[in-house]
Design an enzyme around this catalytic site. Sequence first.
Site, PDB file in Angstrom:
ATOM      1  N   ASP A 192      16.371 -12.005   3.094  1.00 62.32           N
ATOM      2  CA  ASP A 192      17.569 -12.388   3.856  1.00 62.32           C
ATOM      3  C   ASP A 192      18.180 -13.695   3.357  1.00 62.32           C
ATOM      4  OD1 ASP A 192      16.764 -10.243   5.312  1.00 62.32           O
ATOM      5  OD2 ASP A 192      16.564 -11.309   7.216  1.00 62.32           O
ATOM      6  N   GLY A 243      14.755  -5.383  -1.580  1.00 61.95           N
ATOM      7  CA  GLY A 243      14.463  -5.427  -3.020  1.00 61.95           C
ATOM      8  C   GLY A 243      12.985  -5.401  -3.344  1.00 61.95           C
ATOM      9  N   ASP A 253      16.775  -0.432   8.024  1.00 63.22           N
ATOM     10  CA  ASP A 253      15.851  -1.508   7.660  1.00 63.22           C
ATOM     11  C   ASP A 253      14.441  -0.952   7.440  1.00 63.22           C
ATOM     12  OD1 ASP A 253      15.201  -4.169   7.230  1.00 63.22           O
ATOM     13  OD2 ASP A 253      16.288  -4.871   8.993  1.00 63.22           O
TER      14      ASP A 253
HETATM   15  C1  GLA Z   1      15.992  -7.821   8.525  1.00 65.12           C
HETATM   16  C2  GLA Z   1      17.252  -7.617   7.675  1.00 65.12           C
HETATM   17  C3  GLA Z   1      18.368  -8.466   8.244  1.00 65.12           C
HETATM   18  C4  GLA Z   1      18.626  -8.089   9.691  1.00 65.12           C
HETATM   19  C5  GLA Z   1      17.332  -8.236  10.499  1.00 65.12           C
HETATM   20  C6  GLA Z   1      17.479  -7.677  11.906  1.00 65.12           C
HETATM   21  O1  GLA Z   1      15.499  -9.105   8.385  1.00 65.12           O
HETATM   22  O2  GLA Z   1      17.006  -7.918   6.336  1.00 65.12           O
HETATM   23  O3  GLA Z   1      19.549  -8.297   7.473  1.00 65.12           O
HETATM   24  O4  GLA Z   1      19.106  -6.778   9.751  1.00 65.12           O
HETATM   25  O5  GLA Z   1      16.258  -7.551   9.884  1.00 65.12           O
HETATM   26  O6  GLA Z   1      16.324  -7.821  12.669  1.00 65.12           O
END
Ligand code: GLA
Length: 411
Positions: free
Chosen positions: A207, A186, A149
């Site tokens: 997300d 993205g 991430d």
């Molecule tokens: C981000 C990612 C999610 C998830 C969270 C975890 O928002 O995009 O898919 O992995 O972190 O904290």
Amino acid sequence: MKLKTTLLIFSFVLTHTLLSQNQSQLAPTPPMGFMTWNYFGLDIHENDIKTLADAMVETGLRDLGYNYIFIDDGWQGGRDNKNNIIADPAKFPSGMKSLVDYVHTKGMKIGIYSDAAPLTCGGYTASLNFEEQDAKTFAAWGFDYLKYDYCGAPADWQTAISRYERMAKALQNSGRDIAFGICEWGDRSPWLWARKAGGHLWRTTADVRDKWKSHAPAGSAPHELHGYGAGILDILEINAGLDKYAGPNGWNDPDMLVVGLYGKKGAPSTGLGGTGCTDTEYQSQMSLWCLMAAPLMITCDVRNMNEATKRILTNKDIIAIDQDPLGIQAERKLKTDLLQIFVKPLSNGDVALGILNTSDQEQTIEVNPETLGIFNKRKAKDLWSGQTMNTGKRIKVKMAAHETKVFRLSE
Ligand code: GLA
């Protein structure tokens, strides 16, 4: 002596090249499995992972190709006195190695999560400046995949690319084949650089939430979606235009399947207006994600699925569209205010045709495959009803609001 050294160097180069080749080929088709985030959020426990793995086998999902369990954020317990990253002992009392072994004995693979900054999105210990050490730890535990991430990291492209490259190299040097999922939402057009940086897939949007669409203005860029809570249609809008970047071992990742969540449980998916979708909408997400050759990551509680959810997630014909070895992401051939049409060439010469009714009303849609460049396909199998029809000059279908139909066209 000289010959021996030359041989040694040669064999090192060979092993290294073979390993790198293996590494770059870890996702010939889009990865499939279960990801903890949308349902469990940060509240994950080894018993859940075990019972989920059991359920993936018992429901037949593993044998349909959903063979990964992905542990998302929330597993970490800091670092030990040698700076090795450790799992939270309260959540994972038997330790990661034993859990990974358990999942492997179930004939499944397992993925883990970290972040290219000091802390993850959830505020847990992450891997910046510990890339080599953490990659070795993940390898020693036996993990097969890392989702990486980007919370807490600088916004510019260059830093992002170099941090992802660093972790990709660390994984390549870890001694284990570990697929690499890039997750910077993205924001920095990862489809342009993620494959070269060592990624096997890259998130293309903010997300996903458990909803059909947000109130984001039409044409919003990926980073503009974060505050609105992206629904299925918002994500489609971005991901559908990226078809030319996807292919074997490098996939656009439009985030997890919300199929079967019904606005329940996890704060991540219910946040920002994620109040749930209808079964028709869930079926649309599955159809569209498969047409787009997307990674398929289930997030509903597979230990307790209703019949509709099972039917949507276990449709072999639809999964085959996603997993087709050619690995072509469907091209969106038409988009109006009322409908969208997708075309995906398949490895045996067949063609998948997707029709999405974006309107809020039932409508009858007629498609002449020849106007889409599809010739000599006389048969059309509706992959949701299972019925095959002769196409003649056109395919005429009555479609519910927000429904997607997928046809496999053959000679
Ligand atoms: C981000 C990612 C999610 C998830 C969270 C975890 O928002 O995009 O898919 O992995 O972190 O904290």
